[in-house]
Design a protein around this motif. Sequence first.
Motif, mmCIF file in Angstrom:
data_model
loop_
_atom_site.group_PDB
_atom_site.id
_atom_site.type_symbol
_atom_site.label_atom_id
_atom_site.label_comp_id
_atom_site.label_asym_id
_atom_site.label_seq_id
_atom_site.Cartn_x
_atom_site.Cartn_y
_atom_site.Cartn_z
ATOM 1 N N MET A 110 -63.639 13.992 -57.622
ATOM 2 C CA MET A 110 -64.719 14.016 -56.630
ATOM 3 C C MET A 110 -66.037 14.367 -57.310
ATOM 4 O O MET A 110 -67.073 13.757 -57.025
ATOM 5 C CB MET A 110 -64.400 15.029 -55.526
ATOM 6 C CG MET A 110 -63.323 14.573 -54.566
ATOM 7 S SD MET A 110 -62.952 15.837 -53.313
ATOM 8 C CE MET A 110 -64.444 15.763 -52.305
ATOM 9 N N ALA A 111 -66.011 15.348 -58.209
ATOM 10 C CA ALA A 111 -67.231 15.738 -58.932
ATOM 11 C C ALA A 111 -67.751 14.579 -59.782
ATOM 12 O O ALA A 111 -68.969 14.369 -59.871
ATOM 13 C CB ALA A 111 -66.960 16.965 -59.790
ATOM 14 N N LEU A 112 -66.858 13.808 -60.386
ATOM 15 C CA LEU A 112 -67.280 12.622 -61.138
ATOM 16 C C LEU A 112 -67.973 11.620 -60.214
ATOM 17 O O LEU A 112 -69.027 11.071 -60.556
ATOM 18 C CB LEU A 112 -66.083 11.952 -61.811
ATOM 19 C CG LEU A 112 -65.480 12.633 -63.024
ATOM 20 C CD1 LEU A 112 -64.264 11.856 -63.520
ATOM 21 C CD2 LEU A 112 -66.509 12.790 -64.138
ATOM 22 N N PHE A 113 -67.372 11.380 -59.041
ATOM 23 C CA PHE A 113 -67.964 10.457 -58.077
ATOM 24 C C PHE A 113 -69.355 10.937 -57.682
ATOM 25 O O PHE A 113 -70.316 10.171 -57.692
ATOM 26 C CB PHE A 113 -67.073 10.331 -56.837
ATOM 27 C CG PHE A 113 -67.626 9.392 -55.801
ATOM 28 C CD1 PHE A 113 -67.235 8.066 -55.773
ATOM 29 C CD2 PHE A 113 -68.535 9.832 -54.845
ATOM 30 C CE1 PHE A 113 -67.745 7.191 -54.820
ATOM 31 C CE2 PHE A 113 -69.054 8.976 -53.897
ATOM 32 C CZ PHE A 113 -68.658 7.649 -53.884
ATOM 33 N N PRO B 241 -53.898 10.279 -57.532
ATOM 34 C CA PRO B 241 -52.708 10.261 -56.689
ATOM 35 C C PRO B 241 -52.833 11.244 -55.519
ATOM 36 O O PRO B 241 -53.434 12.312 -55.657
ATOM 37 C CB PRO B 241 -51.583 10.703 -57.628
ATOM 38 C CG PRO B 241 -52.201 11.030 -58.937
ATOM 39 C CD PRO B 241 -53.657 10.788 -58.865
ATOM 40 N N GLY B 242 -52.290 10.850 -54.388
ATOM 41 C CA GLY B 242 -52.223 11.749 -53.243
ATOM 42 C C GLY B 242 -53.378 11.683 -52.274
ATOM 43 O O GLY B 242 -53.461 12.503 -51.365
ATOM 44 N N LEU B 243 -54.269 10.701 -52.405
ATOM 45 C CA LEU B 243 -55.377 10.594 -51.462
ATOM 46 C C LEU B 243 -54.954 9.753 -50.264
ATOM 47 O O LEU B 243 -54.467 8.645 -50.421
ATOM 48 C CB LEU B 243 -56.604 9.970 -52.120
ATOM 49 C CG LEU B 243 -57.199 10.691 -53.316
ATOM 50 C CD1 LEU B 243 -58.518 10.045 -53.720
ATOM 51 C CD2 LEU B 243 -57.373 12.164 -53.058
ATOM 52 N N ASN B 244 -55.139 10.314 -49.073
ATOM 53 C CA ASN B 244 -54.845 9.567 -47.846
ATOM 54 C C ASN B 244 -56.033 8.739 -47.400
ATOM 55 O O ASN B 244 -55.889 7.588 -47.015
ATOM 56 C CB ASN B 244 -54.453 10.520 -46.713
ATOM 57 C CG ASN B 244 -53.108 11.153 -46.932
ATOM 58 O OD1 ASN B 244 -52.212 10.543 -47.506
ATOM 59 N ND2 ASN B 244 -52.957 12.387 -46.498
ATOM 60 N N MET C 59 -54.839 19.720 -56.631
ATOM 61 C CA MET C 59 -56.180 20.009 -56.125
ATOM 62 C C MET C 59 -57.241 19.983 -57.209
ATOM 63 O O MET C 59 -58.372 19.550 -56.965
ATOM 64 C CB MET C 59 -56.186 21.353 -55.404
ATOM 65 C CG MET C 59 -55.392 21.342 -54.132
ATOM 66 S SD MET C 59 -55.491 22.949 -53.333
ATOM 67 C CE MET C 59 -54.266 22.735 -52.067
ATOM 68 N N SER C 60 -56.896 20.411 -58.400
ATOM 69 C CA SER C 60 -57.880 20.411 -59.482
ATOM 70 C C SER C 60 -58.233 18.985 -59.904
ATOM 71 O O SER C 60 -59.390 18.692 -60.208
ATOM 72 C CB SER C 60 -57.387 21.221 -60.680
ATOM 73 O OG SER C 60 -56.211 20.660 -61.221
ATOM 74 N N ILE C 61 -57.259 18.087 -59.880
ATOM 75 C CA ILE C 61 -57.512 16.676 -60.220
ATOM 76 C C ILE C 61 -58.391 16.040 -59.145
ATOM 77 O O ILE C 61 -59.336 15.316 -59.453
ATOM 78 C CB ILE C 61 -56.185 15.888 -60.368
ATOM 79 C CG1 ILE C 61 -55.343 16.442 -61.518
ATOM 80 C CG2 ILE C 61 -56.434 14.398 -60.523
ATOM 81 C CD1 ILE C 61 -55.914 16.190 -62.888
ATOM 82 N N VAL C 62 -58.082 16.308 -57.877
ATOM 83 C CA VAL C 62 -58.885 15.765 -56.776
ATOM 84 C C VAL C 62 -60.331 16.254 -56.904
ATOM 85 O O VAL C 62 -61.273 15.460 -56.861
ATOM 86 C CB VAL C 62 -58.293 16.142 -55.405
ATOM 87 C CG1 VAL C 62 -59.220 15.714 -54.273
ATOM 88 C CG2 VAL C 62 -56.908 15.520 -55.223
#
Length: 166
Positions: free
Chosen positions: A139-142, A35-38, A132-135
Amino acid sequence: MTASSPTSATSRQNGLSSEARNLHWLLTNLVEEVPGLNSVAVVSSDGLMLLSSDPGRNEPATREAPQGPKGSSADLATIVSGVGSLTIGASKLMEAGNVKQTMVAMEEGSLFVMSISDGSLLGVHATPDCDMSIVAYHMALFVGRAGHVLTPELRSELRQSMESAK
């Protein structure tokens, strides 16, 4: 929301290798699950966009090319490339090793930049209320899933795909 599978995305990405379709699926999954990605962009070491969260930007040119401005992911790719270069230069001057992640918190949003492999970068523009921690985690998973398959051949294929979609 649930992300579509790599095979269901195939119809929109005819002509791409299975590795390229898988990266498109990973990007779609990132956008849908966090959630929250533009906007999200994957940028090569020379600053060219390889993948984008903008609708239609990842598809080969099997239809009329979109008209108008390049869009938010194109702008994000430019910013990510610049921030990446700046932080790499800073790490060299400071003799601090490789840059793993850069995060910029702004009043109206956040910018995350994470190294993928051989200079390629993942950039995310998120809303100010994102977790921010979820983002960073997603990202690290990607990066973990994409880094080993982002070969020079695949980067070339993705660049050509992006150029065809313009």
